[in-house]
Write a protein that holds these residues in place. Structure first.
Motif, PDB file in Angstrom:
ATOM      1  N   ILE A 547      62.013 -17.031  42.133  1.00  0.00           N
ATOM      2  CA  ILE A 547      62.091 -15.483  42.028  1.00  0.00           C
ATOM      3  C   ILE A 547      61.507 -15.365  40.812  1.00  0.00           C
ATOM      4  CG2 ILE A 547      64.247 -15.597  40.425  1.00  0.00           C
ATOM      5  CD1 ILE A 547      63.740 -13.199  42.940  1.00  0.00           C
ATOM      6  N   SER A 548      61.083 -16.228  39.976  1.00  0.00           N
ATOM      7  CA  SER A 548      60.167 -16.090  38.887  1.00  0.00           C
ATOM      8  C   SER A 548      58.653 -15.556  39.240  1.00  0.00           C
ATOM      9  CB  SER A 548      59.689 -17.275  38.062  1.00  0.00           C
ATOM     10  OG  SER A 548      60.908 -17.848  37.268  1.00  0.00           O
ATOM     11  N   GLY A 549      58.147 -16.268  40.538  1.00  0.00           N
ATOM     12  CA  GLY A 549      57.027 -15.824  41.030  1.00  0.00           C
ATOM     13  C   GLY A 549      57.087 -14.087  41.440  1.00  0.00           C
ATOM     14  N   THR A 550      58.107 -13.916  42.100  1.00  0.00           N
ATOM     15  CA  THR A 550      58.414 -12.614  42.680  1.00  0.00           C
ATOM     16  C   THR A 550      58.274 -11.598  41.437  1.00  0.00           C
ATOM     17  OG1 THR A 550      60.564 -12.460  42.727  1.00  0.00           O
ATOM     18  CG2 THR A 550      59.341 -13.397  44.717  1.00  0.00           C
ATOM     19  N   ALA A 551      58.954 -12.073  40.419  1.00  0.00           N
ATOM     20  CA  ALA A 551      58.788 -11.081  39.032  1.00  0.00           C
ATOM     21  C   ALA A 551      57.649 -10.785  38.809  1.00  0.00           C
ATOM     22  CB  ALA A 551      60.127 -11.721  38.032  1.00  0.00           C
ATOM     23  N   MET A 552      56.876 -11.929  38.492  1.00  0.00           N
ATOM     24  CA  MET A 552      55.506 -11.846  37.910  1.00  0.00           C
ATOM     25  C   MET A 552      54.631 -10.899  38.942  1.00  0.00           C
ATOM     26  SD  MET A 552      54.796 -13.524  35.503  1.00  0.00           S
ATOM     27  CE  MET A 552      54.637 -15.346  34.580  1.00  0.00           C
ATOM     28  N   VAL A 553      54.804 -10.854  40.134  1.00  0.00           N
ATOM     29  CA  VAL A 553      54.221  -9.850  41.019  1.00  0.00           C
ATOM     30  C   VAL A 553      54.711  -8.615  40.918  1.00  0.00           C
ATOM     31  CG1 VAL A 553      53.824  -9.231  43.586  1.00  0.00           C
ATOM     32  CG2 VAL A 553      53.910 -11.653  43.114  1.00  0.00           C
ATOM     33  N   ASP A 554      55.735  -8.345  40.600  1.00  0.00           N
ATOM     34  CA  ASP A 554      56.250  -6.986  40.152  1.00  0.00           C
ATOM     35  C   ASP A 554      55.738  -6.332  38.871  1.00  0.00           C
ATOM     36  OD1 ASP A 554      57.977  -4.761  40.684  1.00  0.00           O
ATOM     37  OD2 ASP A 554      59.819  -5.619  39.916  1.00  0.00           O
ATOM     38  N   ILE A 555      55.673  -7.333  37.751  1.00  0.00           N
ATOM     39  CA  ILE A 555      55.183  -6.951  36.585  1.00  0.00           C
ATOM     40  C   ILE A 555      53.740  -6.668  36.604  1.00  0.00           C
ATOM     41  CG2 ILE A 555      54.668  -7.601  34.325  1.00  0.00           C
ATOM     42  CD1 ILE A 555      57.059  -9.474  34.392  1.00  0.00           C
ATOM     43  N   ALA A 556      52.922  -7.461  37.531  1.00  0.00           N
ATOM     44  CA  ALA A 556      51.513  -7.203  37.521  1.00  0.00           C
ATOM     45  C   ALA A 556      51.208  -5.930  38.527  1.00  0.00           C
ATOM     46  CB  ALA A 556      51.003  -8.630  38.218  1.00  0.00           C
ATOM     47  N   ALA A 557      52.242  -6.003  39.429  1.00  0.00           N
ATOM     48  CA  ALA A 557      51.702  -4.464  40.323  1.00  0.00           C
ATOM     49  C   ALA A 557      51.858  -3.212  39.276  1.00  0.00           C
ATOM     50  CB  ALA A 557      52.738  -4.508  41.504  1.00  0.00           C
ATOM     51  N   TRP A 558      53.065  -3.103  38.645  1.00  0.00           N
ATOM     52  CA  TRP A 558      52.965  -2.011  37.765  1.00  0.00           C
ATOM     53  C   TRP A 558      51.984  -1.794  36.780  1.00  0.00           C
ATOM     54  CZ3 TRP A 558      56.404   2.175  37.283  1.00  0.00           C
ATOM     55  CH2 TRP A 558      57.208   2.162  38.190  1.00  0.00           C
ATOM     56  N   HIS A 559      51.492  -3.035  36.031  1.00  0.00           N
ATOM     57  CA  HIS A 559      50.349  -2.993  35.439  1.00  0.00           C
ATOM     58  C   HIS A 559      49.045  -2.439  36.063  1.00  0.00           C
ATOM     59  CE1 HIS A 559      51.207  -4.727  31.540  1.00  0.00           C
ATOM     60  NE2 HIS A 559      52.186  -5.529  31.876  1.00  0.00           N
ATOM     61  N   TRP A 560      48.755  -2.791  37.219  1.00  0.00           N
ATOM     62  CA  TRP A 560      47.813  -2.396  38.074  1.00  0.00           C
ATOM     63  C   TRP A 560      47.813  -0.918  38.463  1.00  0.00           C
ATOM     64  CZ3 TRP A 560      46.239   0.091  42.516  1.00  0.00           C
ATOM     65  CH2 TRP A 560      44.904  -0.088  42.949  1.00  0.00           C
ATOM     66  N   MET A 561      49.113  -0.397  38.719  1.00  0.00           N
ATOM     67  CA  MET A 561      49.257   1.100  38.924  1.00  0.00           C
ATOM     68  C   MET A 561      48.791   1.681  37.770  1.00  0.00           C
ATOM     69  SD  MET A 561      52.378   1.329  41.537  1.00  0.00           S
ATOM     70  CE  MET A 561      53.685   0.281  40.682  1.00  0.00           C
ATOM     71  N   TYR A 562      49.330   1.304  36.513  1.00  0.00           N
ATOM     72  CA  TYR A 562      48.918   1.932  35.177  1.00  0.00           C
ATOM     73  C   TYR A 562      47.499   1.941  34.927  1.00  0.00           C
ATOM     74  CZ  TYR A 562      53.409   3.525  33.263  1.00  0.00           C
ATOM     75  OH  TYR A 562      54.639   4.175  33.085  1.00  0.00           O
ATOM     76  N   ASP A 563      46.840   1.036  35.359  1.00  0.00           N
ATOM     77  CA  ASP A 563      45.367   0.911  35.163  1.00  0.00           C
ATOM     78  C   ASP A 563      44.589   1.729  36.109  1.00  0.00           C
ATOM     79  OD1 ASP A 563      45.622  -0.795  33.138  1.00  0.00           O
ATOM     80  OD2 ASP A 563      45.376  -2.806  34.442  1.00  0.00           O
ATOM     81  N   HIS A 564      45.182   1.860  37.400  1.00  0.00           N
ATOM     82  CA  HIS A 564      44.410   2.546  38.707  1.00  0.00           C
ATOM     83  C   HIS A 564      45.556   3.848  39.086  1.00  0.00           C
ATOM     84  CE1 HIS A 564      43.365  -1.639  38.496  1.00  0.00           C
ATOM     85  NE2 HIS A 564      41.778  -0.865  38.993  1.00  0.00           N
ATOM     86  N   PRO A 565      45.396   4.712  38.055  1.00  0.00           N
ATOM     87  CA  PRO A 565      46.395   6.061  38.229  1.00  0.00           C
ATOM     88  C   PRO A 565      46.076   6.643  39.626  1.00  0.00           C
ATOM     89  CG  PRO A 565      45.429   6.231  36.444  1.00  0.00           C
ATOM     90  CD  PRO A 565      45.012   4.832  36.903  1.00  0.00           C
ATOM     91  N   GLN A 566      44.699   6.635  39.976  1.00  0.00           N
ATOM     92  CA  GLN A 566      44.170   7.667  40.985  1.00  0.00           C
ATOM     93  C   GLN A 566      44.095   6.928  42.323  1.00  0.00           C
ATOM     94  OE1 GLN A 566      43.597  10.539  40.178  1.00  0.00           O
ATOM     95  NE2 GLN A 566      43.642  10.530  38.237  1.00  0.00           N
ATOM     96  N   ALA A 567      44.489   5.624  42.361  1.00  0.00           N
ATOM     97  CA  ALA A 567      44.522   4.798  43.664  1.00  0.00           C
ATOM     98  C   ALA A 567      45.262   5.382  44.995  1.00  0.00           C
ATOM     99  CB  ALA A 567      45.120   3.287  43.390  1.00  0.00           C
ATOM    100  N   THR A 568      44.795   5.012  46.129  1.00  0.00           N
ATOM    101  CA  THR A 568      45.343   5.215  47.132  1.00  0.00           C
ATOM    102  C   THR A 568      46.506   4.410  47.492  1.00  0.00           C
ATOM    103  OG1 THR A 568      43.952   4.063  48.519  1.00  0.00           O
ATOM    104  CG2 THR A 568      43.303   6.415  48.293  1.00  0.00           C
ATOM    105  N   PRO A 569      47.253   4.659  48.503  1.00  0.00           N
ATOM    106  CA  PRO A 569      48.516   3.710  48.944  1.00  0.00           C
ATOM    107  C   PRO A 569      47.715   2.299  49.479  1.00  0.00           C
ATOM    108  CG  PRO A 569      49.340   5.973  49.495  1.00  0.00           C
ATOM    109  CD  PRO A 569      47.872   6.127  48.891  1.00  0.00           C
TER     110      PRO A 569
END
Length: 682
Positions: A547-569
């Protein structure tokens, strides 16, 4: 494309030009009236009000009159103010929560079809306007004038020396540390409801999965919710010596199709279609195991689900980001999750996760698993279940035992006192807790919904099929009941209702995990011994690693969304898949000897729970520390109650009170080393 900064402060959020002079005037006036001993309180309170006061709240004269009339300058007046707010806020929170629970009933419970207006009711939050109203009618300003806002650093450094009343005052002030408009709160709630509904209906009909030879590996009528039931089926298939491995490989393929969004849209929650997840071929169902009408041939296609998973994730991001401009001390959802919700900085959490992910114990435990399986590890073995004591029972045996005992939700409800006594709760306390829990039939996999006032009850939602509760549902029900037990003690028995709860969701998950880990004992199928305790420790370690790996994915995905607010789905889809691969390649590929696996992106919490996943590995660490303390004490029940009654303080302070040591991975790692020695190592 919508931007993360779509909501921005209006001119109304700017402090009025006269404010500085009025603040100085009122600080002097109140100090002269109440004496220099009150000056620190006066200065902080007046400045806090000034920070949130807007032109629409009144002119300089209104501001000054408000401060003059509402500062509690002596202890008796302050006590009355505190007590009144504590009582009335409990009533407000409790009744609003009850309305919300009832409005979500059709979405959450298995009571027939969900109609469009049910979704509207479920998406409505009657409390969305409360914070806004409390600023407009000045009730929030009275709190800010009299009780201090604190930073995370202040709570960490000074919290250990605070009285319980001081802690309650801190939590009271925190309620008004942001002035977020009601429409923003409502948008967040609606996004959560919409994504939650999407997830709760994401079922795969397993009998309609076929391999390249047209074989069906799963029994008729088996309907598994992603990700929970799919993952748990992988775990249970380790006991199936005939088809278990083939089932696990097939489920992995299903999961990968979901993560990459190459799953055919037509197979989601529909038993009218047969699907080969390897070739991605779909065709009309050759066998019927439901009342669902067959689909017309022209409607059957392997056209993929159109990035709906990531569109839902993006909606939660956009909704959460609307609050950013109104959160000056935590201007992103990421900061709010770590600094406010968890009260553990992100860097500290990631360091704890990496301590497990990079531990030299990982390859040792992996080697032991491989030796037990008699084959090289495959990616789905991140959910290896062979360390669980009692795994000599087949899934069918466990299902039969549970179904006989709990044919209905009412049967489980009736047995709660007996369950708690088996877990070491004194009979009177077991009955006390049971009297505060209501069991409901869940539409999804099940969840707990606590009460927010002492006159109300906690609700346990559990999934019971027509044939009775199965073992998976029972395991989840015990976990969710753990939440209810904590919710009962930390509301009804805490000294201040303003301290209701525990430090963060990782703690309530930890306490729930403690009970869940004893599910087989509740069924009378396990007698703890030294070896089984060692096995349980290894299971905890491996689960934390996963579950530590899935948590890392979750954190990184939110950072990516903040870094790319104009992205498409679709871009978010591609990015999340790549993040999943990158984290797998860094922490798992050296152990599993396979690269570019995407399984870490399967968790449904990523889509509907606003970066919730890091709470799980922290919860595993906390659960281990907590249970170690319970072992020393000799019983779960009394220690569980003692810990839960500590209430909502900072994590390390709670844990030191509970176990004598702060939160960390060291206890788990030390015990894992001993457990490896106890079972003979790899």
């Amino acid at each position: 494309m919508q931007s993360a900064s779509a909501s921005s402060p209006s001119s109304a959020a700017v402090s009025p030009p006269w404010m500085k002079d009025s603040v100085t005037k009122m600080e002097r006036e109140l100090t002269a009236k109440y004496g220099p001993a009150q000056q620190p309180r006066i200065n902080k309170g007046v400045q806090q009000v000034a920070e949130f006061w807007r032109a629409g709240d009144g002119d300089a004269a209104a501001f000054e009159e408000f401060v003059r009339n509402n500062f509690a300058g002596d202890q008796a007046t302050l006590d009355t103010l505190f007590n009144r707010y504590e009582y009335l806020l409990e009533q407000l929170d409790g009744h609003m929560h009850e309305i919300n629970r009832e409005f979500r009933t059709q979405l959450d419970l298995d009571r027939g079809p969900v109609l469009p207006y049910d979704e509207l009711f479920g998406g409505y939050d009657p409390s969305a306007h409360v914070n806004d109203d409390f600023f407009q009618n000045k009730l929030a300003f009275i709190v800010l004038l009299n009780f201090p806002l604190t930073t995370l650093d202040e709570r960490l450094q000074n919290g250990p020396s605070w009285t319980r009343r001081q802690w309650a005052e801190v939590r009271l002030a925190e309620r008004f540390s942001k002035r977020i408009p009601a429409d923003v709160n409502l948008a967040i709630f609606q996004a959560e409801a919409e994504s939650g509904q999407y997830i709760s209906e994401y079922n795969i009909w397993m009998h309609h999965l076929v391999d390249d030879k047209g074989q069906r590996l799963f029994p008729a009528k088996m309907r598994l919710l992603s990700h929970w039931n799919l993952r748990d089926e992988i775990k249970s298939d380790y006991t199936d010596t005939k088809n278990g491995l083939a089932k696990q490989r097939m489920i992995q393929q299903v999961m990968e199709r979901i993560v990459t969004q190459t799953i055919p849209a037509v197979v989601i929650n529909d038993p009218a279609v047969d699907w080969n997840p390897f070739s991605n071929e779909v065709r009309p169902a050759a066998e019927s195991d439901s009342d669902t009408a067959p689909l017309a041939k022209e409607k059957i296609s392997n056209t993929r689900e159109p990035d709906t998973r990531y569109a839902m994730l993006q909606k939660t991001f956009y909704a959460a980001a609307k609050a950013d401009p109104y959160s000056p001390t935590a201007p992103t959802m990421i900061l709010r999750r770590f600094n406010e919700d968890r009260e553990i900085p992100e860097a500290q959490v990631k360091a704890m996760l990496e301590q497990v992910l990079t531990s030299p114990l990982v390859p040792q435990v992996a080697k032991l698993i491989q030796s037990r399986l008699g084959r090289p590890l495959e990616p789905f073995d991140i959910w290896y279940n062979g360390f669980r004591p009692g795994n000599q029972y087949t899934e069918e045996q466990l299902d039969a035992i549970v179904a006989k005992r709990y044919p209905t939700p009412e049967a489980y409800q009736k047995d709660i006192p007996n369950i708690l006594v088996k877990l070491g709760f004194p009979p009177d306390r077991a009955q006390y807790v049971a009297d505060h829990i209501v069991v409901d039939p869940a539409r999804g996999s099940g969840h707990a919904m606590g009460a927010n006032m002492r006159s109300a009850k906690a609700h346990l939602r559990t999934r019971v099929e027509k044939t009775g509760m199965n073992y998976k549902a029972f395991n989840i029900a015990v976990h969710e009941m753990g939440h209810n037990v904590e919710q009962t003690f930390s509301l009804n028995d805490v000294d201040h209702t303003l301290l209701q709860g525990v430090p963060n969701t990782a703690f309530t998950e930890a306490l729930a995990m403690v009970l869940q880990g004893h599910d087989l004992e509740i069924l009378g199928l396990q007698a703890p011994d030294a070896k089984s305790e060692a096995e349980k420790t290894l299971n905890e370690f491996w689960a934390t690693y996963e579950i530590s790996g899935t948590a890392m994915v979750d954190i990184a995905a939110w950072h990516w969304m903040y870094d790319h607010p104009q992205a498409t789905p679709k871009q978010l889809n591609d990015a999340t898949v790549q993040i999943s691969k990158d984290i797998w390649n860094r922490y798992y590929a050296p152990v599993f000897h396979q690269k570019d696996v995407v399984l870490l992106g399967i968790y449904s919490h990523m889509i509907d729970s606003f970066m919730y996943l890091p709470d799980y590995p922290i919860g595993h660490m906390i659960a281990f520390q907590v249970e170690e303390q319970m072992k020393k004490a000799g019983a779960i029940g009394p220690e569980f109650e003692r810990m839960a009654k500590m209430g909502d303080v900072t994590p390390d302070l709670w844990m030191i009170h509970a176990t004598g040591k702060p939160v960390g991975a060291e206890a788990l790692l030390t015990a894992t080393q001993k457990a490896l020695a106890a079972v003979g190592g790899p």
